[in-house]
Design a protein around this motif. Sequence first.
Motif, PDB file in Angstrom:
ATOM      1  N   ASN A 116       0.801  -1.223   0.000  1.00 51.16           N
ATOM      2  CA  ASN A 116       0.000   0.000   0.000  1.00 51.16           C
ATOM      3  C   ASN A 116       0.833   1.271   0.000  1.00 51.16           C
ATOM      4  O   ASN A 116       0.328   2.336   0.301  1.00 51.16           O
ATOM      5  N   ALA A 117       2.098   1.161  -0.307  1.00 49.90           N
ATOM      6  CA  ALA A 117       2.956   2.346  -0.288  1.00 49.90           C
ATOM      7  C   ALA A 117       4.120   2.128  -1.246  1.00 49.90           C
ATOM      8  O   ALA A 117       4.302   1.031  -1.777  1.00 49.90           O
ATOM      9  N   ALA A 118       4.881   3.181  -1.442  1.00 54.96           N
ATOM     10  CA  ALA A 118       6.059   3.088  -2.303  1.00 54.96           C
ATOM     11  C   ALA A 118       7.165   3.948  -1.712  1.00 54.96           C
ATOM     12  O   ALA A 118       6.915   4.874  -0.938  1.00 54.96           O
ATOM     13  N   LEU A 119       8.369   3.610  -2.088  1.00 47.23           N
ATOM     14  CA  LEU A 119       9.559   4.333  -1.650  1.00 47.23           C
ATOM     15  C   LEU A 119      10.212   4.923  -2.889  1.00 47.23           C
ATOM     16  O   LEU A 119      10.392   4.237  -3.891  1.00 47.23           O
ATOM     17  N   ARG A 120      10.539   6.217  -2.843  1.00 47.56           N
ATOM     18  CA  ARG A 120      11.209   6.894  -3.953  1.00 47.56           C
ATOM     19  C   ARG A 120      12.645   7.175  -3.533  1.00 47.56           C
ATOM     20  O   ARG A 120      12.885   7.804  -2.510  1.00 47.56           O
ATOM     21  N   ILE A 121      13.593   6.691  -4.322  1.00 48.46           N
ATOM     22  CA  ILE A 121      15.010   6.957  -4.070  1.00 48.46           C
ATOM     23  C   ILE A 121      15.472   7.981  -5.097  1.00 48.46           C
ATOM     24  O   ILE A 121      15.429   7.725  -6.301  1.00 48.46           O
ATOM     25  N   ARG A 122      15.885   9.132  -4.615  1.00 46.03           N
ATOM     26  CA  ARG A 122      16.393  10.193  -5.492  1.00 46.03           C
ATOM     27  C   ARG A 122      17.913  10.067  -5.558  1.00 46.03           C
ATOM     28  O   ARG A 122      18.594  10.319  -4.568  1.00 46.03           O
ATOM     29  N   PRO A 123      18.446   9.684  -6.712  1.00 53.19           N
ATOM     30  CA  PRO A 123      19.886   9.466  -6.837  1.00 53.19           C
ATOM     31  C   PRO A 123      20.690  10.738  -6.607  1.00 53.19           C
ATOM     32  O   PRO A 123      20.407  11.775  -7.195  1.00 53.19           O
TER      33      PRO A 123
END
Length: 133
Positions: A116-123
């Motif tokens: 039910n969620a997501a993780l965003r990795i900003r390089p």
Amino acid sequence: MGQLGRAEALRLLGSISLGRIVFTQQALPAIRPVNHLMDGEDIIVQLHDGATLASIVTPTQAEGVVVAYEADVIDPETHLGWSVVVTGYACRVTDESEVARFAARLRPWAQHPATNAALRIRPDLVTGLRLTA
């Protein structure tokens, strides 16, 4: 070995869907294999309630937490291929429409009812190596 530029490293990362996220758990490094997709230059990973990854960053941590993400394709016979490592800040995706959009595109190895969620990795730092003959 040859160095990959940022654009080529991210392009290669986008050509596959499996990698490993490195994060801190109880003051020690931890690694988990995960499926990912690229959203521009950002890496997106799905989360589900009860998962260790869901606990590393809360929605209130706007700046995120530092993580590393690694993926590679290396032939076991020839030892040729590539490896990419991304270091950056991971933030929980809180917009429900974005979470739904990512869920429609990500294909996890095992279905989990509490996804039910997501993780965003900003390089921030992107390094890559190409293993050639």
